[in-house]
Design a protein around this motif. Structure first.
Motif, PDB file in Angstrom:
ATOM      1  N   UNK A 165      50.604  88.847  90.254  1.00 14.66           N
ATOM      2  CA  UNK A 165      51.407  87.624  90.221  1.00 14.66           C
ATOM      3  C   UNK A 165      51.634  87.230  91.673  1.00 14.66           C
ATOM      4  N   UNK A 166      51.182  86.041  92.015  1.00 15.58           N
ATOM      5  CA  UNK A 166      51.157  85.648  93.410  1.00 15.58           C
ATOM      6  C   UNK A 166      52.400  84.846  93.789  1.00 15.58           C
ATOM      7  N   UNK A 225      47.007  75.386  91.986  1.00 15.93           N
ATOM      8  CA  UNK A 225      48.432  75.710  91.825  1.00 15.93           C
ATOM      9  C   UNK A 225      49.017  76.303  93.110  1.00 15.93           C
ATOM     10  N   UNK A 226      48.167  76.730  94.020  1.00 15.82           N
ATOM     11  CA  UNK A 226      48.671  77.244  95.293  1.00 15.82           C
ATOM     12  C   UNK A 226      47.609  77.042  96.373  1.00 15.82           C
ATOM     13  N   UNK A 242      60.181  92.284  94.348  1.00 14.55           N
ATOM     14  CA  UNK A 242      60.698  91.640  93.134  1.00 14.55           C
ATOM     15  C   UNK A 242      61.801  90.634  93.452  1.00 14.55           C
ATOM     16  N   UNK A 243      62.417  90.781  94.618  1.00 16.15           N
ATOM     17  CA  UNK A 243      63.539  89.905  94.955  1.00 16.15           C
ATOM     18  C   UNK A 243      63.087  88.517  95.397  1.00 16.15           C
ATOM     19  N   UNK A 281      61.320  82.609  92.891  1.00 12.04           N
ATOM     20  CA  UNK A 281      61.280  81.170  93.101  1.00 12.04           C
ATOM     21  C   UNK A 281      62.393  80.561  92.252  1.00 12.04           C
ATOM     22  N   UNK A 318      63.863  77.893  90.287  1.00 15.79           N
ATOM     23  CA  UNK A 318      63.519  76.612  89.674  1.00 15.79           C
ATOM     24  C   UNK A 318      64.430  76.231  88.510  1.00 15.79           C
ATOM     25  N   UNK A 319      65.200  77.162  88.005  1.00 14.44           N
ATOM     26  CA  UNK A 319      66.085  76.861  86.869  1.00 14.44           C
ATOM     27  C   UNK A 319      67.497  77.359  87.204  1.00 14.44           C
ATOM     28  N   UNK A 344      69.143  79.446  85.571  1.00 18.22           N
ATOM     29  CA  UNK A 344      69.080  80.897  85.389  1.00 18.22           C
ATOM     30  C   UNK A 344      68.622  81.581  86.678  1.00 18.22           C
ATOM     31  N   UNK A 345      67.570  81.037  87.289  1.00 14.60           N
ATOM     32  CA  UNK A 345      67.053  81.613  88.539  1.00 14.60           C
ATOM     33  C   UNK A 345      68.122  81.612  89.624  1.00 14.60           C
ATOM     34  N   UNK A 353      71.416  81.691  89.278  1.00 17.24           N
ATOM     35  CA  UNK A 353      72.412  82.744  89.019  1.00 17.24           C
ATOM     36  C   UNK A 353      71.831  84.111  89.389  1.00 17.24           C
ATOM     37  N   UNK A 354      70.572  84.303  89.030  1.00 22.89           N
ATOM     38  CA  UNK A 354      69.904  85.560  89.366  1.00 22.89           C
ATOM     39  C   UNK A 354      69.856  85.754  90.888  1.00 22.89           C
ATOM     40  N   UNK A 380      73.033  86.911  92.353  1.00 30.18           N
ATOM     41  CA  UNK A 380      73.175  88.350  92.110  1.00 30.18           C
ATOM     42  C   UNK A 380      72.333  89.160  93.107  1.00 30.18           C
ATOM     43  N   UNK A 381      71.095  88.716  93.305  1.00 33.71           N
ATOM     44  CA  UNK A 381      70.176  89.456  94.183  1.00 33.71           C
ATOM     45  C   UNK A 381      70.630  89.454  95.629  1.00 33.71           C
ATOM     46  N   UNK A 386      54.247  82.329  87.090  1.00 37.09           N
ATOM     47  CA  UNK A 386      53.587  82.582  88.373  1.00 37.09           C
ATOM     48  C   UNK A 386      52.093  82.265  88.312  1.00 37.09           C
ATOM     49  N   UNK A 387      51.513  82.090  89.464  1.00 36.88           N
ATOM     50  CA  UNK A 387      50.064  82.017  89.580  1.00 36.88           C
ATOM     51  C   UNK A 387      49.529  83.446  89.461  1.00 36.88           C
ATOM     52  N   UNK A 388      48.594  83.655  88.555  1.00 35.56           N
ATOM     53  CA  UNK A 388      48.037  84.995  88.341  1.00 35.56           C
ATOM     54  C   UNK A 388      46.591  85.029  88.859  1.00 35.56           C
ATOM     55  N   UNK A 425      73.933  92.488  85.124  1.00 35.35           N
ATOM     56  CA  UNK A 425      74.244  91.105  85.461  1.00 35.35           C
ATOM     57  C   UNK A 425      73.991  90.185  84.259  1.00 35.35           C
TER      58      UNK A 425
END
Lengths: 233, 233
Positions: A162-163, A189-190, A209-210, A213, A215-216, A218-219, A221-222, A225-226, B138-140, B225
């Protein structure tokens, strides 16, 4: 080390987030996301200039943010295009001709770490093209060749990445890849996809993992937290 | 509605998490992860029985947890096999012969929502096989056909799904798929892969971002969380 320029692309209006403020200006732990993203790159000695790409209406706001934070490496704030690729193209056109390696980074990935940035710079200098990415943990299925809503086959997980961004390139290589894509009407896409089309293999560097991106809602709020977590990488 | 049985597979010892406690017994918001997972399924009327699969040494502990929480639908706690697939096989062998639809769920996905579970049950009854999944954001890239550490091509994101559990199947279909895989020595990353090998198309049902699999200390902090977030789905 070559001269490194960074294009931070904030071309999107972030409609998925709702509300009137483009997502790159929303606050994260009291600081605009865009300011956090710039701050991740700004202190690195290797980085000589940063070019911001934002929607036309946001240019004054972005300039004010840069001035207030004292981001002296921001060489310019330029207008985005009609999609992400066009926005990055505009940023590349503004980079100094002395640029050796250019990094492209999403404005809404403020949690990128210094180690990831340095690894991408080094691999880009050595191999010509490098992207941060993570091995895919989930089982990935593809609908390709089947009916919509049903999948037909499981991909070999151990070969999948996953890029993320940053993505780094020798500057002339990425500029040429963008020009070719533009003249042939190809949309990727990139940025790595454009270089890949020219037959250049792209090195994968392990990200974290941190480095999400945002975009929502939810992201966001996440990400709040991070921010409190160690090990940004 | 057919009789629904659920196999909750906690066969792994969770070594990635560190420490001596298998991850399904670690606390999340003060409650063992496994207890939260069982509690997500237990109240649903359609579900008649739940079979737990745990490592041999954990059977007494799992039984005590079930007793304390009053999970009356837990029909049995059986011993896991040498890998996930073997563990699920053991769980299927213990299911009631009256089972119409069987769900398989990871013990370490405690945040699964009722709506997701019900959608998988319905789609499994209708199409024979269904899994919860999310469109890949994600871009895979895949290394397939290239050098290790470099990728050679970008996959078409709009055709990709990241697959979760629960996965639901007509009971005789999944049992047969497991028996065939076992006799031919085939190992899949999930149950749907085994059914797919028999030529059965698998329906994808949209899950939620909250339905994460807890495999690392990072995931566990994230889950703590997410416990406080609305919209489990």
């Amino acid at each position: 080390m070559p001269d490194v320029s960074v294009v931070i692309a904030a071309g999107g209006k972030g409609r998925r987030m709702g509300g009137g403020t483009p997502k790159q200006f929303l606050l994260l732990g009291g600081v605009p996301i865009l300011a956090r993203t710039i701050a991740a790159f700004h202190p690195l000695r290797e980085i000589r200039e940063i070019v911001l790409v934002v929607p036309a209406g946001c240019i004054p706001r972005a300039r004010a943010l840069v001035r207030r934070a004292g981001f002296t490496k921001v060489a310019d704030v330029v207008e985005g295009g009609k999609n992400r690729q066009a926005s990055v193209f505009n940023g590349l056109e503004r980079c100094s001709s002395r640029t050796g390696v250019v990094l492209v980074h999403d404005a809404v990935r403020p949690l990128v770490g210094r180690r990831t940035i340095m690894s991408v710079i080094r691999a880009a200098g050595r191999y010509g093209a490098a992207v941060a990415g993570l091995p895919v943990k989930e089982t990935i299925k593809t609908e390709s060749g089947g009916r919509r809503g049903f999948y037909s086959r499981t991909l070999r997980r151990e070969e999948l990445w996953a890029v993320q961004t940053p993505q780094g390139f020798l500057f002339p290589l990425l500029r040429e890849a963008h020009r070719r894509a533009r003249s042939s009407g190809f949309l990727g896409t990139d940025d790595a996809t454009l270089v890949e089309r020219m037959g250049t293999p792209v090195r994968i560097v392990r990200g974290t993992e941190m480095n999400i991106k945002i975009t929502t809602p939810y992201d966001r709020k996440l990400a709040e937290f991070l921010l409190g977590m160690p090990g940004r990488g």
